[in-house]
Design a protein around this motif. Structure first.
Motif, PDB file in Angstrom:
ATOM      1  N   ALA A 125       4.039   8.496  -2.375  1.00  0.00           N
ATOM      2  CA  ALA A 125       5.384   8.716  -1.829  1.00  0.00           C
ATOM      3  C   ALA A 125       5.499   8.142  -0.419  1.00  0.00           C
ATOM      4  CB  ALA A 125       5.710  10.213  -1.837  1.00  0.00           C
ATOM      5  N   LEU A 126       4.473   8.343   0.394  1.00  0.00           N
ATOM      6  CA  LEU A 126       4.477   7.827   1.764  1.00  0.00           C
ATOM      7  C   LEU A 126       4.473   6.296   1.760  1.00  0.00           C
ATOM      8  CD1 LEU A 126       4.303   8.392   4.807  1.00  0.00           C
ATOM      9  CD2 LEU A 126       1.825   8.531   4.557  1.00  0.00           C
ATOM     10  N   SER A 127       3.654   5.686   0.928  1.00  0.00           N
ATOM     11  CA  SER A 127       3.583   4.228   0.840  1.00  0.00           C
ATOM     12  C   SER A 127       4.917   3.645   0.396  1.00  0.00           C
ATOM     13  CB  SER A 127       2.504   3.793  -0.148  1.00  0.00           C
ATOM     14  OG  SER A 127       1.251   4.204   0.282  1.00  0.00           O
ATOM     15  N   GLN A 128       5.531   4.291  -0.554  1.00  0.00           N
ATOM     16  CA  GLN A 128       6.819   3.838  -1.056  1.00  0.00           C
ATOM     17  C   GLN A 128       7.885   3.910   0.046  1.00  0.00           C
ATOM     18  OE1 GLN A 128       8.236   6.127  -4.413  1.00  0.00           O
ATOM     19  NE2 GLN A 128       8.853   4.258  -5.461  1.00  0.00           N
ATOM     20  N   SER A 129       7.887   4.989   0.797  1.00  0.00           N
ATOM     21  CA  SER A 129       8.850   5.140   1.890  1.00  0.00           C
ATOM     22  C   SER A 129       8.625   4.102   2.987  1.00  0.00           C
ATOM     23  CB  SER A 129       8.760   6.545   2.491  1.00  0.00           C
ATOM     24  OG  SER A 129       9.087   7.511   1.539  1.00  0.00           O
ATOM     25  N   ILE A 130       7.372   3.894   3.338  1.00  0.00           N
ATOM     26  CA  ILE A 130       7.043   2.902   4.367  1.00  0.00           C
ATOM     27  C   ILE A 130       7.452   1.513   3.897  1.00  0.00           C
ATOM     28  CG2 ILE A 130       5.141   1.729   5.549  1.00  0.00           C
ATOM     29  CD1 ILE A 130       3.725   4.480   5.672  1.00  0.00           C
ATOM     30  N   SER A 131       7.167   1.189   2.650  1.00  0.00           N
ATOM     31  CA  SER A 131       7.507  -0.122   2.111  1.00  0.00           C
ATOM     32  C   SER A 131       9.018  -0.354   2.137  1.00  0.00           C
ATOM     33  CB  SER A 131       6.982  -0.258   0.686  1.00  0.00           C
ATOM     34  OG  SER A 131       7.328  -1.507   0.159  1.00  0.00           O
ATOM     35  N   MET A 132       9.783   0.645   1.727  1.00  0.00           N
ATOM     36  CA  MET A 132      11.242   0.500   1.750  1.00  0.00           C
ATOM     37  C   MET A 132      11.739   0.294   3.176  1.00  0.00           C
ATOM     38  SD  MET A 132      12.847   2.950  -1.206  1.00  0.00           S
ATOM     39  CE  MET A 132      12.129   4.465  -0.621  1.00  0.00           C
ATOM     40  N   TYR A 133      11.164   1.027   4.109  1.00  0.00           N
ATOM     41  CA  TYR A 133      11.566   0.900   5.513  1.00  0.00           C
ATOM     42  C   TYR A 133      11.212  -0.491   6.040  1.00  0.00           C
ATOM     43  CZ  TYR A 133      12.454   2.366  10.307  1.00  0.00           C
ATOM     44  OH  TYR A 133      12.957   2.480  11.573  1.00  0.00           O
ATOM     45  N   LEU A 134      10.016  -0.962   5.740  1.00  0.00           N
ATOM     46  CA  LEU A 134       9.573  -2.270   6.214  1.00  0.00           C
ATOM     47  C   LEU A 134      10.357  -3.411   5.579  1.00  0.00           C
ATOM     48  CD1 LEU A 134       5.696  -1.810   6.202  1.00  0.00           C
ATOM     49  CD2 LEU A 134       7.142  -2.043   8.205  1.00  0.00           C
ATOM     50  N   ASN A 135      10.753  -3.244   4.322  1.00  0.00           N
ATOM     51  CA  ASN A 135      11.454  -4.317   3.622  1.00  0.00           C
ATOM     52  C   ASN A 135      12.750  -4.716   4.324  1.00  0.00           C
ATOM     53  OD1 ASN A 135       9.635  -4.934   1.637  1.00  0.00           O
ATOM     54  ND2 ASN A 135      10.502  -3.504   0.164  1.00  0.00           N
ATOM     55  N   HIS A 136      13.416  -3.767   4.952  1.00  0.00           N
ATOM     56  CA  HIS A 136      14.644  -4.103   5.676  1.00  0.00           C
ATOM     57  C   HIS A 136      14.351  -5.075   6.809  1.00  0.00           C
ATOM     58  CE1 HIS A 136      16.990  -1.384   3.354  1.00  0.00           C
ATOM     59  NE2 HIS A 136      16.427  -0.293   3.828  1.00  0.00           N
ATOM     60  N   ASP A 137      13.245  -4.861   7.499  1.00  0.00           N
ATOM     61  CA  ASP A 137      12.891  -5.726   8.626  1.00  0.00           C
ATOM     62  C   ASP A 137      12.242  -7.036   8.189  1.00  0.00           C
ATOM     63  OD1 ASP A 137      13.827  -3.795  10.352  1.00  0.00           O
ATOM     64  OD2 ASP A 137      11.846  -2.978  10.801  1.00  0.00           O
ATOM     65  N   LEU A 138      11.509  -7.012   7.088  1.00  0.00           N
ATOM     66  CA  LEU A 138      10.715  -8.173   6.702  1.00  0.00           C
ATOM     67  C   LEU A 138      11.384  -9.071   5.662  1.00  0.00           C
ATOM     68  CD1 LEU A 138       7.214  -6.444   6.407  1.00  0.00           C
ATOM     69  CD2 LEU A 138       8.153  -7.688   8.365  1.00  0.00           C
ATOM     70  N   SER A 139      12.484  -8.638   5.073  1.00  0.00           N
ATOM     71  CA  SER A 139      13.080  -9.409   3.978  1.00  0.00           C
ATOM     72  C   SER A 139      13.878 -10.618   4.459  1.00  0.00           C
ATOM     73  CB  SER A 139      13.963  -8.513   3.109  1.00  0.00           C
ATOM     74  OG  SER A 139      15.030  -7.996   3.869  1.00  0.00           O
ATOM     75  N   GLY A 140      14.297 -10.618   5.703  1.00  0.00           N
ATOM     76  CA  GLY A 140      15.056 -11.754   6.214  1.00  0.00           C
ATOM     77  C   GLY A 140      14.179 -12.977   6.422  1.00  0.00           C
ATOM     78  N   LEU A 141      14.814 -14.131   6.437  1.00  0.00           N
ATOM     79  CA  LEU A 141      14.078 -15.374   6.670  1.00  0.00           C
ATOM     80  C   LEU A 141      13.847 -15.572   8.159  1.00  0.00           C
ATOM     81  CD1 LEU A 141      15.890 -17.791   4.189  1.00  0.00           C
ATOM     82  CD2 LEU A 141      13.722 -16.605   3.874  1.00  0.00           C
ATOM     83  N   LYS A 142      12.765 -16.262   8.464  1.00  0.00           N
ATOM     84  CA  LYS A 142      12.468 -16.609   9.854  1.00  0.00           C
ATOM     85  C   LYS A 142      13.403 -17.730  10.291  1.00  0.00           C
ATOM     86  CE  LYS A 142       7.532 -15.580   9.515  1.00  0.00           C
ATOM     87  NZ  LYS A 142       6.187 -16.174   9.609  1.00  0.00           N
ATOM     88  N   GLU A 143      13.365 -18.067  11.567  1.00  0.00           N
ATOM     89  CA  GLU A 143      14.235 -19.114  12.101  1.00  0.00           C
ATOM     90  C   GLU A 143      14.010 -20.463  11.417  1.00  0.00           C
ATOM     91  OE1 GLU A 143      13.880 -19.273  16.343  1.00  0.00           O
ATOM     92  OE2 GLU A 143      14.363 -17.150  16.562  1.00  0.00           O
ATOM     93  N   ASP A 144      12.776 -20.723  10.994  1.00  0.00           N
ATOM     94  CA  ASP A 144      12.487 -21.996  10.331  1.00  0.00           C
ATOM     95  C   ASP A 144      12.803 -21.977   8.836  1.00  0.00           C
ATOM     96  OD1 ASP A 144      10.448 -20.416   9.363  1.00  0.00           O
ATOM     97  OD2 ASP A 144       8.824 -21.731  10.016  1.00  0.00           O
ATOM     98  N   GLY A 145      13.348 -20.881   8.348  1.00  0.00           N
ATOM     99  CA  GLY A 145      13.743 -20.771   6.945  1.00  0.00           C
ATOM    100  C   GLY A 145      12.660 -20.234   6.033  1.00  0.00           C
ATOM    101  N   SER A 146      11.484 -19.956   6.565  1.00  0.00           N
ATOM    102  CA  SER A 146      10.401 -19.419   5.737  1.00  0.00           C
ATOM    103  C   SER A 146      10.480 -17.895   5.711  1.00  0.00           C
ATOM    104  CB  SER A 146       9.038 -19.874   6.265  1.00  0.00           C
ATOM    105  OG  SER A 146       8.820 -19.353   7.557  1.00  0.00           O
ATOM    106  N   GLU A 147       9.811 -17.332   4.733  1.00  0.00           N
ATOM    107  CA  GLU A 147       9.811 -15.878   4.625  1.00  0.00           C
ATOM    108  C   GLU A 147       8.616 -15.292   5.357  1.00  0.00           C
ATOM    109  OE1 GLU A 147       9.655 -14.989   0.464  1.00  0.00           O
ATOM    110  OE2 GLU A 147       7.643 -15.751   0.238  1.00  0.00           O
ATOM    111  N   ASP A 148       8.729 -14.021   5.693  1.00  0.00           N
ATOM    112  CA  ASP A 148       7.637 -13.310   6.358  1.00  0.00           C
ATOM    113  C   ASP A 148       6.625 -12.914   5.289  1.00  0.00           C
ATOM    114  OD1 ASP A 148       5.957 -11.601   7.760  1.00  0.00           O
ATOM    115  OD2 ASP A 148       7.593 -10.769   8.955  1.00  0.00           O
ATOM    116  N   THR A 149       5.404 -13.420   5.392  1.00  0.00           N
ATOM    117  CA  THR A 149       4.388 -13.139   4.373  1.00  0.00           C
ATOM    118  C   THR A 149       3.962 -11.676   4.362  1.00  0.00           C
ATOM    119  OG1 THR A 149       2.665 -13.845   5.907  1.00  0.00           O
ATOM    120  CG2 THR A 149       3.475 -15.496   4.347  1.00  0.00           C
ATOM    121  N   ASN A 150       4.235 -10.954   5.433  1.00  0.00           N
ATOM    122  CA  ASN A 150       3.864  -9.535   5.484  1.00  0.00           C
ATOM    123  C   ASN A 150       4.633  -8.701   4.466  1.00  0.00           C
ATOM    124  OD1 ASN A 150       1.921  -9.622   7.599  1.00  0.00           O
ATOM    125  ND2 ASN A 150       3.594  -9.931   9.036  1.00  0.00           N
TER     126      ASN A 150
END
Length: 131
Positions: A23-48
């Protein structure tokens, strides 16, 4: 749950902790996905973002490995499930450190996950004595 699940399994401290970690991992992942799902300035994705999925995938496998070890009759097969459980725990630990290096506000929750994993490892040691 499976029909042949022992009734006392849900009362085992290690099983309860495995469910909490999921449950904790799932919550952390959902929280992180908001920050990590966007593309970087060069158009690549965040591998994290892949590590956030990994912690969910690894944590969802903890409880079934405990169940399999409990149900297994033969010692050598029981030890395979125990080894798998240890590998999953170590991979979760490693991926939490990888995620902590990400550019996200959610990384502040990763020490909480590692703290729960430490408790889980202690419960593993005790549980192994009962098998």
């Amino acid at each position: 749950m499976l029909s042949k699940t022992p009734s006392n399994l849900s009362e085992l401290p290690i099983y309860k902790k495995a469910i909490e970690i999921f449950a904790l991992s799932q919550s952390i992942s959902m929280y992180l996905n908001h920050d990590l799902s966007g593309l970087k300035e060069d158009g690549s994705e965040d591998t994290n973002i892949y590590f956030s999925g990994d912690i969910v995938q690894q944590s969802v496998s903890l409880a079934p490995e405990i169940l399999n070890a409990e149900l297994e009759r033969y010692s050598d097969k029981k030890h395979k499930h125990i080894a798998s459980l240890k590998r999953l725990t170590n991979m979760l630990y490693k991926n939490s450190y990888r995620l902590e290096r990400s550019n996200s506000n959610g990384k502040d929750f990763l020490p909480v996950l590692r703290s729960e994993l430490k408790k889980f490892k202690q419960l593993q040691r005790t549980w192994l004595l009962t098998l």
